[in-house]
Enzyme design. Structure first.
Site, mmCIF file in Angstrom:
data_model
loop_
_atom_site.group_PDB
_atom_site.id
_atom_site.type_symbol
_atom_site.label_atom_id
_atom_site.label_comp_id
_atom_site.label_asym_id
_atom_site.label_seq_id
_atom_site.Cartn_x
_atom_site.Cartn_y
_atom_site.Cartn_z
ATOM 1 N N ASN A 70 0.801 -1.239 0.000
ATOM 2 C CA ASN A 70 0.000 0.000 0.000
ATOM 3 C C ASN A 70 0.829 1.283 0.000
ATOM 4 O OD1 ASN A 70 -2.649 -1.268 0.051
ATOM 5 N ND2 ASN A 70 -2.076 -1.940 2.102
ATOM 6 N N ARG A 103 -3.359 8.254 -0.284
ATOM 7 C CA ARG A 103 -3.944 7.391 0.738
ATOM 8 C C ARG A 103 -3.863 8.067 2.107
ATOM 9 N NH1 ARG A 103 -0.084 2.692 3.303
ATOM 10 N NH2 ARG A 103 -1.587 1.857 4.781
ATOM 11 N N TYR A 125 -0.393 9.823 6.427
ATOM 12 C CA TYR A 125 0.865 9.530 5.727
ATOM 13 C C TYR A 125 1.450 10.718 4.965
ATOM 14 C CZ TYR A 125 -0.429 4.790 6.919
ATOM 15 O OH TYR A 125 -0.773 3.658 7.620
ATOM 16 N N ALA A 177 1.964 -2.834 6.626
ATOM 17 C CA ALA A 177 1.214 -3.634 7.601
ATOM 18 C C ALA A 177 1.916 -4.947 7.947
ATOM 19 C CB ALA A 177 -0.185 -3.923 7.042
ATOM 20 N N HIS A 194 3.655 -5.832 11.375
ATOM 21 C CA HIS A 194 2.993 -6.249 12.608
ATOM 22 C C HIS A 194 2.775 -7.751 12.703
ATOM 23 C CE1 HIS A 194 2.586 -1.974 12.752
ATOM 24 N NE2 HIS A 194 1.796 -1.949 11.692
ATOM 25 N N ASP A 201 12.240 -13.384 9.540
ATOM 26 C CA ASP A 201 13.251 -14.431 9.379
ATOM 27 C C ASP A 201 14.215 -14.097 8.242
ATOM 28 O OD1 ASP A 201 12.130 -15.807 11.480
ATOM 29 O OD2 ASP A 201 11.243 -17.401 10.253
ATOM 30 N N GLU A 220 14.573 -0.178 9.999
ATOM 31 C CA GLU A 220 13.108 -0.189 9.816
ATOM 32 C C GLU A 220 12.597 1.247 9.835
ATOM 33 O OE1 GLU A 220 11.107 -2.534 12.801
ATOM 34 O OE2 GLU A 220 9.169 -1.624 12.331
ATOM 35 N N HIS A 243 9.057 3.938 9.312
ATOM 36 C CA HIS A 243 7.624 4.162 9.165
ATOM 37 C C HIS A 243 7.379 5.647 9.004
ATOM 38 C CE1 HIS A 243 6.787 0.054 10.176
ATOM 39 N NE2 HIS A 243 7.679 0.163 11.148
ATOM 40 N N LEU A 244 6.462 5.978 8.138
ATOM 41 C CA LEU A 244 6.055 7.372 7.972
ATOM 42 C C LEU A 244 5.362 7.864 9.238
ATOM 43 C CD1 LEU A 244 4.568 6.669 4.488
ATOM 44 C CD2 LEU A 244 6.425 8.298 4.845
ATOM 45 N N SER A 245 4.449 7.041 9.747
ATOM 46 C CA SER A 245 3.655 7.430 10.917
ATOM 47 C C SER A 245 4.315 6.914 12.196
ATOM 48 C CB SER A 245 2.241 6.857 10.796
ATOM 49 O OG SER A 245 2.285 5.436 10.780
ATOM 50 N N ARG A 285 -0.711 5.089 17.391
ATOM 51 C CA ARG A 285 -1.887 4.692 16.601
ATOM 52 C C ARG A 285 -2.590 3.491 17.266
ATOM 53 N NH1 ARG A 285 -0.345 4.228 10.526
ATOM 54 N NH2 ARG A 285 -2.627 4.284 10.362
ATOM 55 N N ARG A 291 -0.874 -1.782 15.910
ATOM 56 C CA ARG A 291 0.335 -1.264 15.251
ATOM 57 C C ARG A 291 1.495 -1.086 16.233
ATOM 58 N NH1 ARG A 291 -1.704 0.315 10.115
ATOM 59 N NH2 ARG A 291 -3.837 1.025 10.320
HETATM 60 C C1 DQA Z 1 3.373 2.197 7.986
HETATM 61 C C2 DQA Z 1 2.624 1.876 9.289
HETATM 62 C C3 DQA Z 1 1.860 0.582 9.180
HETATM 63 O O1 DQA Z 1 1.161 0.301 10.388
HETATM 64 C C4 DQA Z 1 0.845 0.651 8.047
HETATM 65 O O2 DQA Z 1 0.189 -0.595 7.894
HETATM 66 C C5 DQA Z 1 1.452 1.099 6.755
HETATM 67 C C6 DQA Z 1 2.422 2.186 6.785
HETATM 68 C C7 DQA Z 1 4.015 3.599 8.021
HETATM 69 O O3 DQA Z 1 4.906 3.847 7.206
HETATM 70 O O4 DQA Z 1 3.643 4.449 8.833
HETATM 71 O O5 DQA Z 1 1.098 0.615 5.680
HETATM 72 O O6 DQA Z 1 4.384 1.236 7.787
#
Ligand code: DQA
Length: 142
Positions: free
Chosen positions: A11, A18, A23, A75, A78, A85, A96, A98-100, A105, A109
């Site tokens: 996504n 979106r 985001y 997603a 999670h 693995d 790692e 994440h935008l958010s 949240r 998450r």
């Molecule tokens: C995300 C956070 C995830 O929980 C969510 O499912 C996403 C985007 C983020 O970049 O904030 O698709 O990875």
């Protein structure tokens, strides 16, 4: 040339359109362009890859010859033990992103199954999360 691989999960091809309140308005193409500019300035190669499919992300992690991986698993963060693995088995350190801020949240998450096998996690800075991760990747490489 030393390579940094950036993987965008499910996504994330839709960002900019979106859930803009969550985001942001920046598109994935904008982020990839910003990363390419930083890589060119640093004399590094950056490869970007987006997939909505868990197995394709596992394949990419297994096959890459990148020195560092920046990974936003979407997603899959999670619940994907398969991606966890692959990260644990791979030789390249994984950052790692994440935008958010996933901890601000919904409860589901708040758990990342990737975080324990990543070098670290950057979350909550919108598109800047990727650029902060790029800086962290440069630090790892230097
Ligand atoms: C995300 C956070 C995830 O929980 C969510 O499912 C996403 C985007 C983020 O970049 O904030 O698709 O990875």
């Amino acid at each position: 040339m030393t390579k940094i691989l950036v993987i965008h999960g499910p996504n994330l091809n839709l960002i900019g359109d979106r859930e803009v309140d969550v985001y942001g308005a920046t598109t994935l193409a904008d982020i990839n362009t910003g990363l390419a500019k930083r890589a060119a300035a640093a004399g590094l190669e950056v490869e970007t890859f987006q997939s909505n499919h868990e197995g394709e992300i596992v394949d990419m992690i297994q096959r890459t010859d990148a020195a560092v991986i920046i990974l936003n698993p979407g997603a899959l963060t999670h619940y994907s033990i398969a991606i966890r693995d692959a990260v644990a088995a791979g030789k390249a350190p994984v950052i790692e992103v994440h935008l958010s801020n996933i901890y601000a949240r919904e409860d589901f998450r708040h758990t990342s199954v990737i975080a324990p096998v990543a070098v670290g996690q950057i979350a909550g800075f919108g598109s800047s999360s990727y650029y902060l991760a790029f800086g962290a990747a440069q630090d790892i490489l230097s």
